[in-house]
Design a protein around this motif. Structure first.
Motif, PDB file in Angstrom:
ATOM      1  N   THR A 172     -17.290 115.264 -44.312  1.00 32.53           N
ATOM      2  CA  THR A 172     -17.013 114.626 -43.026  1.00 32.53           C
ATOM      3  C   THR A 172     -17.188 113.114 -43.105  1.00 32.53           C
ATOM      4  O   THR A 172     -16.557 112.370 -42.358  1.00 32.53           O
ATOM      5  CB  THR A 172     -17.934 115.187 -41.926  1.00 32.53           C
ATOM      6  N   GLU A 173     -18.050 112.645 -44.006  1.00 27.55           N
ATOM      7  CA  GLU A 173     -18.286 111.213 -44.107  1.00 27.55           C
ATOM      8  C   GLU A 173     -17.188 110.510 -44.893  1.00 27.55           C
ATOM      9  O   GLU A 173     -17.242 109.291 -45.081  1.00 27.55           O
ATOM     10  CB  GLU A 173     -19.660 110.945 -44.720  1.00 27.55           C
ATOM     11  N   PHE A 174     -16.202 111.255 -45.359  1.00 27.82           N
ATOM     12  CA  PHE A 174     -15.084 110.614 -46.033  1.00 27.82           C
ATOM     13  C   PHE A 174     -14.353 109.679 -45.076  1.00 27.82           C
ATOM     14  O   PHE A 174     -13.738 108.701 -45.509  1.00 27.82           O
ATOM     15  CB  PHE A 174     -14.121 111.666 -46.594  1.00 27.82           C
ATOM     16  N   ASP A 175     -14.420 109.961 -43.783  1.00 26.97           N
ATOM     17  CA  ASP A 175     -13.790 109.092 -42.795  1.00 26.97           C
ATOM     18  C   ASP A 175     -14.324 107.660 -42.904  1.00 26.97           C
ATOM     19  O   ASP A 175     -13.558 106.687 -42.831  1.00 26.97           O
ATOM     20  CB  ASP A 175     -14.055 109.640 -41.390  1.00 26.97           C
ATOM     21  N   MET A 176     -15.628 107.520 -43.113  1.00 23.68           N
ATOM     22  CA  MET A 176     -16.220 106.189 -43.266  1.00 23.68           C
ATOM     23  C   MET A 176     -15.703 105.518 -44.543  1.00 23.68           C
ATOM     24  O   MET A 176     -15.349 104.332 -44.539  1.00 23.68           O
ATOM     25  CB  MET A 176     -17.750 106.298 -43.313  1.00 23.68           C
ATOM     26  N   SER A 177     -15.643 106.282 -45.622  1.00 20.35           N
ATOM     27  CA  SER A 177     -15.150 105.722 -46.882  1.00 20.35           C
ATOM     28  C   SER A 177     -13.701 105.273 -46.757  1.00 20.35           C
ATOM     29  O   SER A 177     -13.307 104.230 -47.296  1.00 20.35           O
ATOM     30  CB  SER A 177     -15.276 106.757 -48.007  1.00 20.35           C
ATOM     31  N   LEU A 178     -12.900 106.041 -46.039  1.00 17.25           N
ATOM     32  CA  LEU A 178     -11.493 105.681 -45.843  1.00 17.25           C
ATOM     33  C   LEU A 178     -11.366 104.368 -45.076  1.00 17.25           C
ATOM     34  O   LEU A 178     -10.565 103.504 -45.422  1.00 17.25           O
ATOM     35  CB  LEU A 178     -10.766 106.806 -45.111  1.00 17.25           C
ATOM     36  N   LYS A 179     -12.178 104.204 -44.035  1.00 19.65           N
ATOM     37  CA  LYS A 179     -12.131 102.965 -43.256  1.00 19.65           C
ATOM     38  C   LYS A 179     -12.544 101.759 -44.090  1.00 19.65           C
ATOM     39  O   LYS A 179     -11.961 100.674 -43.985  1.00 19.65           O
ATOM     40  CB  LYS A 179     -13.036 103.095 -42.027  1.00 19.65           C
ATOM     41  N   ILE A 180     -13.554 101.938 -44.954  1.00 23.12           N
ATOM     42  CA  ILE A 180     -13.979 100.844 -45.830  1.00 23.12           C
ATOM     43  C   ILE A 180     -12.853 100.497 -46.805  1.00 23.12           C
ATOM     44  O   ILE A 180     -12.575  99.321 -47.067  1.00 23.12           O
ATOM     45  CB  ILE A 180     -15.262 101.225 -46.591  1.00 23.12           C
ATOM     46  N   PHE A 181     -12.202 101.526 -47.336  1.00 17.75           N
ATOM     47  CA  PHE A 181     -11.097 101.315 -48.269  1.00 17.75           C
ATOM     48  C   PHE A 181      -9.963 100.545 -47.583  1.00 17.75           C
ATOM     49  O   PHE A 181      -9.354  99.650 -48.180  1.00 17.75           O
ATOM     50  CB  PHE A 181     -10.605 102.675 -48.775  1.00 17.75           C
ATOM     51  N   GLN A 182      -9.679 100.887 -46.335  1.00 13.40           N
ATOM     52  CA  GLN A 182      -8.648 100.168 -45.576  1.00 13.40           C
ATOM     53  C   GLN A 182      -9.003  98.691 -45.435  1.00 13.40           C
ATOM     54  O   GLN A 182      -8.170  97.808 -45.642  1.00 13.40           O
ATOM     55  CB  GLN A 182      -8.477 100.810 -44.193  1.00 13.40           C
ATOM     56  N   ARG A 183     -10.272  98.429 -45.086  1.00 13.33           N
ATOM     57  CA  ARG A 183     -10.717  97.037 -44.942  1.00 13.33           C
ATOM     58  C   ARG A 183     -10.650  96.290 -46.265  1.00 13.33           C
ATOM     59  O   ARG A 183     -10.288  95.113 -46.307  1.00 13.33           O
ATOM     60  CB  ARG A 183     -12.150  96.985 -44.404  1.00 13.33           C
ATOM     61  N   LEU A 184     -10.996  96.981 -47.337  1.00  8.66           N
ATOM     62  CA  LEU A 184     -10.950  96.357 -48.659  1.00  8.66           C
ATOM     63  C   LEU A 184      -9.548  95.855 -48.977  1.00  8.66           C
ATOM     64  O   LEU A 184      -9.365  94.706 -49.397  1.00  8.66           O
ATOM     65  CB  LEU A 184     -11.408  97.363 -49.720  1.00  8.66           C
ATOM     66  N   LEU A 185      -8.546  96.714 -48.769  1.00  7.06           N
ATOM     67  CA  LEU A 185      -7.173  96.307 -49.057  1.00  7.06           C
ATOM     68  C   LEU A 185      -6.735  95.151 -48.166  1.00  7.06           C
ATOM     69  O   LEU A 185      -6.069  94.208 -48.625  1.00  7.06           O
ATOM     70  CB  LEU A 185      -6.236  97.500 -48.892  1.00  7.06           C
ATOM     71  N   GLU A 186      -7.115  95.208 -46.906  1.00  2.06           N
ATOM     72  CA  GLU A 186      -6.765  94.123 -45.980  1.00  2.06           C
ATOM     73  C   GLU A 186      -7.365  92.795 -46.450  1.00  2.06           C
ATOM     74  O   GLU A 186      -6.702  91.754 -46.428  1.00  2.06           O
ATOM     75  CB  GLU A 186      -7.257  94.452 -44.568  1.00  2.06           C
ATOM     76  N   ASN A 187      -8.605  92.830 -46.884  1.00  2.13           N
ATOM     77  CA  ASN A 187      -9.267  91.602 -47.301  1.00  2.13           C
ATOM     78  C   ASN A 187      -8.775  91.090 -48.650  1.00  2.13           C
ATOM     79  O   ASN A 187      -8.722  89.876 -48.870  1.00  2.13           O
ATOM     80  CB  ASN A 187     -10.784  91.804 -47.321  1.00  2.13           C
TER      81      ASN A 187
END
Length: 221
Positions: A172-187
């Motif tokens: 269930t905590e994969f959702d947090m990892s996905l959001k971090i990954f999204q931010r990483l690509l944006e940055n």
């Protein structure tokens, strides 16, 4: 598919590595040389070379006159791996954000929709594979330092092992990892090197907590 030649010992090491990552070969398990060579239909010389490769990747321990054993998974080893490796990966992320050129980032960015598809389909092993493909491609493309690249390459198999434990613990905590990954690509795309490095460190901290939680449950059982 890579066209570079892969030696037999490297193929054996990769096969055994996957078995260790999945837990088919358990922590502390002895790897009997003669039996494994017969099972895999390879020479003991090739198997010994594979063992040496696995030792450099911190997956097995070779002991004089006692043979090879799968490394244990302890709290201190988990903390050491995440602290050190994500220090290297944060440097890599910052470097990628500063230095990427057109043609170097687009295929990496396209992994995000693929990662999201795996998440929507509750395919955590598939997401796991995509995330590590991203790390391997980014390292090959942006490390630009053979010592940095070699250290990351040698430690990624151990990270795979610990990440697999995290997947078994709580998807269930994969959702947090996905959001971090999204931010990483944006940055990275925005050339925000400092924030890209912070994103990677946050991703590592999140994964480390999951692995430590799983170890605590195992030890309490």
């Amino acid at each position: 598919m890579s066209l570079k030649a892969v030696s037999l010992s490297e193929q054996i090491a990769e096969h055994l590595s996957e078995r260790i990552v999945r837990g088919d070969l358990a922590p502390g398990e002895k790897l009997p040389e003669a039996e494994l060579a017969k099972e895999l239909d390879v020479s003991t010389n090739s198997l010994r070379e594979a063992f040496r490769l696995l030792e450099t990747r911190h997956l097995i321990r070779l002991q004089p006159r006692r043979g090879a054993r799968v490394c244990e998974v302890t709290e201190s080893e988990v903390r050491d791996l995440y602290n050190f490796l994500f220090l290297l990966l944060s440097h890599l992320a910052a470097q990628a954000a500063r230095d990427w050129k057109p043609g170097e980032i687009e295929d990496l960015a396209m992994m995000l929709p693929e990662l999201e598809r795996h998440y929507r389909n509750a395919d955590m092993p598939g997401a796991h594979q995509v995330a590590f493909r991203f790390v391997e491609m980014a390292t090959a493309r942006f490390a630009r330092n053979r010592y940095l690249a070699d250290d990351i390459e040698d430690l990624v198999p151990l990270l795979k092992r610990f990440s697999y434990i995290a997947l078994q613990e709580d998807t269930t905590e994969f959702d947090m990892s996905l959001k971090i990954f999204q931010r990483l690509l944006e940055n990275v795309l925005a050339r925000n090197a400092e924030q890209a490095a912070a994103d990677i460190r946050e991703y590592g901290d999140n994964q480390c907590r999951l692995v430590l939680r799983a170890i605590a449950k195992r030890d309490a059982a």
